[in-house]
Scaffold this active site. Structure first.
Site, PDB file in Angstrom:
ATOM      1  CE  LYS A 210     -28.193 -17.490 -22.034  1.00 11.63           C
ATOM      2  NZ  LYS A 210     -27.856 -16.379 -21.274  1.00 11.63           N
ATOM      3  NE  ARG A 249     -25.336 -19.050 -15.410  1.00 11.87           N
ATOM      4  CZ  ARG A 249     -26.283 -19.694 -16.002  1.00 11.87           C
ATOM      5  NH1 ARG A 249     -26.274 -19.957 -17.482  1.00 11.87           N
ATOM      6  NH2 ARG A 249     -27.088 -20.624 -15.120  1.00 11.87           N
TER       7      ARG A 249
HETATM    8  N1  HH2 Z   1     -28.608 -17.508 -18.461  1.00 10.13           N
HETATM    9  C1  HH2 Z   1     -29.310 -18.422 -18.074  1.00 10.13           C
HETATM   10  C2  HH2 Z   1     -29.537 -18.600 -16.887  1.00 10.13           C
HETATM   11  N2  HH2 Z   1     -28.815 -17.835 -15.685  1.00 10.13           N
HETATM   12  N3  HH2 Z   1     -27.768 -15.846 -15.235  1.00 10.13           N
HETATM   13  C3  HH2 Z   1     -26.617 -14.778 -15.498  1.00 10.13           C
HETATM   14  N4  HH2 Z   1     -26.042 -14.137 -14.764  1.00 10.13           N
HETATM   15  N5  HH2 Z   1     -26.324 -14.559 -16.787  1.00 10.13           N
HETATM   16  C4  HH2 Z   1     -27.091 -15.369 -17.955  1.00 10.13           C
HETATM   17  O1  HH2 Z   1     -26.912 -15.349 -18.966  1.00 10.13           O
HETATM   18  C5  HH2 Z   1     -27.922 -16.507 -17.634  1.00 10.13           C
HETATM   19  C6  HH2 Z   1     -28.004 -16.675 -16.114  1.00 10.13           C
HETATM   20  C7  HH2 Z   1     -29.823 -19.233 -19.067  1.00 10.13           C
HETATM   21  O2  HH2 Z   1     -29.088 -20.510 -19.047  1.00 10.13           O
HETATM   22  P1  HH2 Z   1     -29.162 -21.691 -18.641  1.00 10.13           P
HETATM   23  O3  HH2 Z   1     -29.087 -21.735 -17.156  1.00 10.13           O
HETATM   24  O4  HH2 Z   1     -28.446 -22.805 -19.184  1.00 10.13           O
HETATM   25  O5  HH2 Z   1     -30.873 -22.212 -19.040  1.00 10.13           O
HETATM   26  P2  HH2 Z   1     -32.122 -22.224 -18.028  1.00 10.13           P
HETATM   27  O6  HH2 Z   1     -32.509 -20.974 -17.542  1.00 10.13           O
HETATM   28  O7  HH2 Z   1     -33.242 -22.794 -18.993  1.00 10.13           O
HETATM   29  O8  HH2 Z   1     -31.747 -23.021 -16.945  1.00 10.13           O
END
Ligand code: HH2
Length: 270
Positions: A210, A249
């Site tokens: 992040k 995660r």
């Molecule tokens: N962070 C992201 C997406 N979903 N869900 C939970 N529960 N907690 C988190 O911190 C979280 C989440 C963001 O990361 P990522 O899925 O890699 O990116 P994107 O939202 O751009 O697909």
């Protein structure tokens, strides 16, 4: 479902063209299933399938498109016997994914869709409820809190009770690192994770790659690029594990699992 001696490891599977760190890499079904297989082999306990990026500024995805992206992948993973979480804020998408074999819902809006709690309850699904101030398009513009830890905790406990009252048997909570938060807010939430752990709800933490890590480690005003955030990610995940978080995660599953195992062995020794 959750191990007692170490955090569970949730592998991230973004079936999107625009996720912040891996957008487009697993957008076709075969690539997505292949990546899931790798993450399981590397030690993921469950897989979080998402069809809509939540990165700051991300445009919303309509229901039909989200379903088209995630359903075949959820089906393929569940049919292999892997535990699947659907990362969505739409109850309709959650319902279809649960019918296709997912067993939990990861909702970054903690049930803004008024049908989400009942959808989880009807399917007997676990719900992970995350705190976000605002919405992805604008959430990083000027996040403001009087007391970030107290406000996030109060919000999560209130939402968890709503889901429990609707009949959801297992609820996890997540402070939503990077979702409507400055670097200082993120650090403060991590520093005071015990306040969330004390609620008794399993706490999930998502720090993987992040931007607060990029900002902390960048120099000359520039953020460290996404592909160089592994060490910072592992440091923050290790902190979360020691603080008692039950689920991490992560994108970098092999490295995360190795870190988890060493910490768990230290924690278990006499
Ligand atoms: N962070 C992201 C997406 N979903 N869900 C939970 N529960 N907690 C988190 O911190 C979280 C989440 C963001 O990361 P990522 O899925 O890699 O990116 P994107 O939202 O751009 O697909």
């Amino acid at each position: 479902m959750l191990p007692n001696d170490r955090p569970a490891l949730m592998g991230i599977l973004n079936v999107t063209p625009d996720s912040f760190s891996d957008g487009g890499l697993f957008f076709d079904d075969r690539a997505a299933v292949g990546h899931a297989e790798t993450m399981i082999a590397e030690g993921a306990d469950l897989l979080d399938v998402g069809g809509e990026s939540t990165r700051p500024g991300a445009p919303p995805v309509v229901e039909q498109e989200e379903l088209r992206r995630v359903l075949p992948v959820v089906q393929a993973l569940a049919s292999r016997g892997w535990v699947v979480s659907i990362d969505t804020s739409k109850a309709s998408v959650a319902r279809a994914a649960l019918a296709a074999g997912a067993s939990m819902v990861n909702d970054v809006t903690a049930g803004r869709d008024p049908e989400m709690a009942a959808t989880c309850a009807e399917a007997g699904a676990t719900a992970c409820l995350m705190h976000m101030q605002g919405e992805p398009r604008t959430m990083q513009q000027d996040p403001t809190y009087t007391d970030v830890v107290t406000e996030v905790r109060a919000f999560l406990v209130e939402r968890a009770r709503v889901f429990e009252d609707a009949g959801v048997a297992e609820v996890w909570i997540d402070p939503g690192i990077g979702f409507g938060k400055t670097v200082a807010h993120n650090l403060c939430l991590l520093r005071h994770l015990a306040t969330l752990v004390e609620t008794g709800y399993p706490v999930l933490i998502g720090v993987s790659r992040k931007s607060f890590i990029g900002r902390l480690l960048g120099s000359g005003g520039a953020s460290l690029p996404v592909e160089e955030r592994l060490e910072g990610t592992l440091a923050a995940q290790a902190w979360a594990q020691v603080a008692g978080c039950r689920v991490l995660r992560a994108h970098d599953v092999r490295e995360a699992r190795r870190t988890i195992e060493v910490l768990a062995a230290i924690a278990k020794s006499e």
